[in-house]
Structure formats: C-alpha cells, structure tokens
Design an enzyme around this catalytic site. Sequence first.
Site, short mmCIF file in Angstrom:
data_model
loop_
_atom_site.label_atom_id
_atom_site.label_comp_id
_atom_site.label_asym_id
_atom_site.label_seq_id
_atom_site.Cartn_x
_atom_site.Cartn_y
_atom_site.Cartn_z
CE LYS A 65 -4.15 -2.08 2.13
NZ LYS A 65 -5.38 -2.10 2.88
CB THR A 151 7.86 -3.50 15.90
OG1 THR A 151 8.74 -5.13 15.61
CG2 THR A 151 9.68 -3.14 15.84
CE1 TYR A 210 -11.52 -9.08 5.03
CE2 TYR A 210 -12.73 -11.23 4.53
CZ TYR A 210 -11.72 -10.50 4.24
OH TYR A 210 -11.17 -10.10 2.19
P1 ATR Z 1 2.72 -5.25 7.88
O1 ATR Z 1 3.75 -5.01 8.61
O2 ATR Z 1 3.70 -5.98 6.75
O3 ATR Z 1 2.01 -4.28 6.88
P2 ATR Z 1 0.14 -6.24 8.06
O4 ATR Z 1 -0.46 -7.77 8.67
O5 ATR Z 1 -0.58 -5.01 7.44
O6 ATR Z 1 1.49 -6.37 7.48
O7 ATR Z 1 0.39 -5.89 9.73
C1 ATR Z 1 0.72 -7.00 10.77
C2 ATR Z 1 0.93 -6.43 12.12
O8 ATR Z 1 0.88 -7.99 12.92
C3 ATR Z 1 2.26 -6.23 12.53
O9 ATR Z 1 1.70 -4.91 13.39
C4 ATR Z 1 2.71 -6.99 13.24
O10 ATR Z 1 3.72 -6.24 13.78
P3 ATR Z 1 4.96 -5.59 14.05
O11 ATR Z 1 4.99 -4.88 13.45
O12 ATR Z 1 5.68 -6.47 14.92
O13 ATR Z 1 5.50 -6.96 13.24
C5 ATR Z 1 1.77 -7.44 14.01
N1 ATR Z 1 1.99 -9.49 14.64
C6 ATR Z 1 2.00 -9.90 13.15
N2 ATR Z 1 2.47 -10.88 13.92
C7 ATR Z 1 2.24 -10.99 15.67
C8 ATR Z 1 2.41 -11.64 16.80
N3 ATR Z 1 2.64 -12.75 17.13
N4 ATR Z 1 2.23 -10.79 17.89
C9 ATR Z 1 2.56 -9.63 17.84
N5 ATR Z 1 1.75 -8.59 17.03
C10 ATR Z 1 1.90 -9.02 15.79
#
Ligand code: ATR
Length: 264
Positions: A65, A151, A210
Amino acid sequence: MKKYLVIGNPIGHSLSPKLQNYWLKQNNINAVYDKIKLVENEIKEIIHDIKKQKIAGCNVTVPFKKKVIPFLDTLSPEAEQTQSVNTIIFEKGNLIGHNTDIFGFDKAIKNLNFNMKGKKVLILGAGGVVSSIVFALKKMNVLKISISNRTKQKAENLKILFENLNILEWGNLTDFDVVINATSLGLNNEEINLDFSKFGKNKLFYDVIYNPSETNFLKKGKELGNITENGGKMFIYQASEAFKLWHGIEPVVNFETLKLLKND
Ligand code: ATR
C-alpha cells in the site's frame, strides 16, 4: 473486456475478486476482476500496464500500500496523508492513488451506530491499514488514540503522519473504550496473549480480520461482556468505494453481499 486487479502478497485468500465480479455482473458491466501475487520488483511493470490501459485499474493490499506510491502521478488528500494507497485509477492520462480503507472503516462504524466522539481508542498493531484507521478516528473526534505494536518503532513512525498518538510498549495496555485488533493475529486462529479482563465491560472490540468471522480476540471480547464487530463491513465498503471510483456506480450492499464473505 476491461480488466481490473488486486495486487498483494500473499493474495490467495483475497475475497476482492468474488465481491467485485459479483457487482460487475449485477451492474451489467463488461469487465473482469482478477488477483495477482507479486514480488516488489514487479510493481513497476504492473502499474505501467495501467498507464498503457492494458489494465483498467487496481486494488492494492498488504504489503504494497505504501510501496506503490513512487510509481503514481498524484494522490488523493487521504492517500497523501496516510501514505497508503489501496485503489489506483487512471484519469486524464494520470495514475491516481486513492485510499478507500478510510471510507470503509468510517462507514462500518456508522453502520454499528457507535458514537466514537470522546472515546479512548487502543489500536493493536501498526501495519499497513493502521494509518487509515487513525485518519478515520481523528475525523470522528475521538479523545485519545493509543497504539501498541510488537515492533514499537513502527508505531512510533506513525507519529510522522499524525499528531498526539500515544505509543505503548507491546503488552502494556491502557484503559480504553474501544480496542481494535489491527494485527494479523487471528487469521490462523492465533490468540492475542493480552489480558483485557481488568478494563470492565460494554466496550467495543473491533477486529479488522473478517475471515474467520470470529477471531479469538472477538470471542474473548464477547465473553467479557463487550460489543464485538469484525472487519467484514469495512472490507465491503472499501470495495464499494473503489467500484464507484472505477465505474461511477455505487454498488448495492446488503445481506447477500455480506454472505459473499463466507464459505471461502
Ligand atoms: P505489515 O506489517 O507488512 O504492514 P500487516 O499484516 O499489515 O503487515 O501487519 C501485521 C501486524 O501484525 C503488525 O503490526 C505486526 O507487528 P510487527 O510490526 O511487530 O511485525 C503484527 N503481528 C504479526 N504477528 C504478530 C505476533 N506474533 N505478535 C504480535 N504482533 C504481531
């Protein structure tokens, strides 16, 4: 026949083709909507195909995006402010990036009849869709927006786009009226390992996911005596706004449309 696309990675589970093709047929529009899984260095070529009108327009999903922006000529004010594009149109020789996720979230909340004004909102996650949610929430005049992401730096980065965000350590929750799961936790039945029980009940638990229609996050919210809502309507309304941008027609959204999100 005109061709539309959604691009992303992964893309296998996207229900956009099902929804858009349903509306194309319903409105007797001679076009087809497909999905394509891309790697980052293929974005340029696909967008070039829109300029050449080999492709009439496209939707953009995770994780592209923001990455599509350098290849576009202009952005709508909403796409500019959120640095997030989910719909690309071609108009008067220009490639224009729009953000219809904001509209989708806004309309979903209006549909719920939930008044966000003056509410304390806690967002879990800081991925691609969060800037759109923050934009919509600010327009609804919420009192406070807190963001907690695994993060932390990614949540801090959102402060470049928006003022007055309260950034929290992952797991260090604050009192809220509304909690929004914008992480990917729940897509594959995962639990979110946070304790929401000490915040009382009658809050809104909203999940951007969803499919499945009820994540563990929503199940837990319900058990604790809260209102719950999944991301189905947000998804449908972002799609209906994209359809309107491309075809100039507002498609019908009803119970039948909601049923399209099931059994897939
Ligand atoms: P992107 O980060 O590439 O935009 P997204 O699907 O829009 O992808 O976002 C995934 C979200 O889920 C992020 O906020 C991610 O956290 P990080 O920024 O630390 O990666 C969160 N997420 C995914 N797996 C997770 C987990 N096991 N525990 C906590 N948060 C998680």
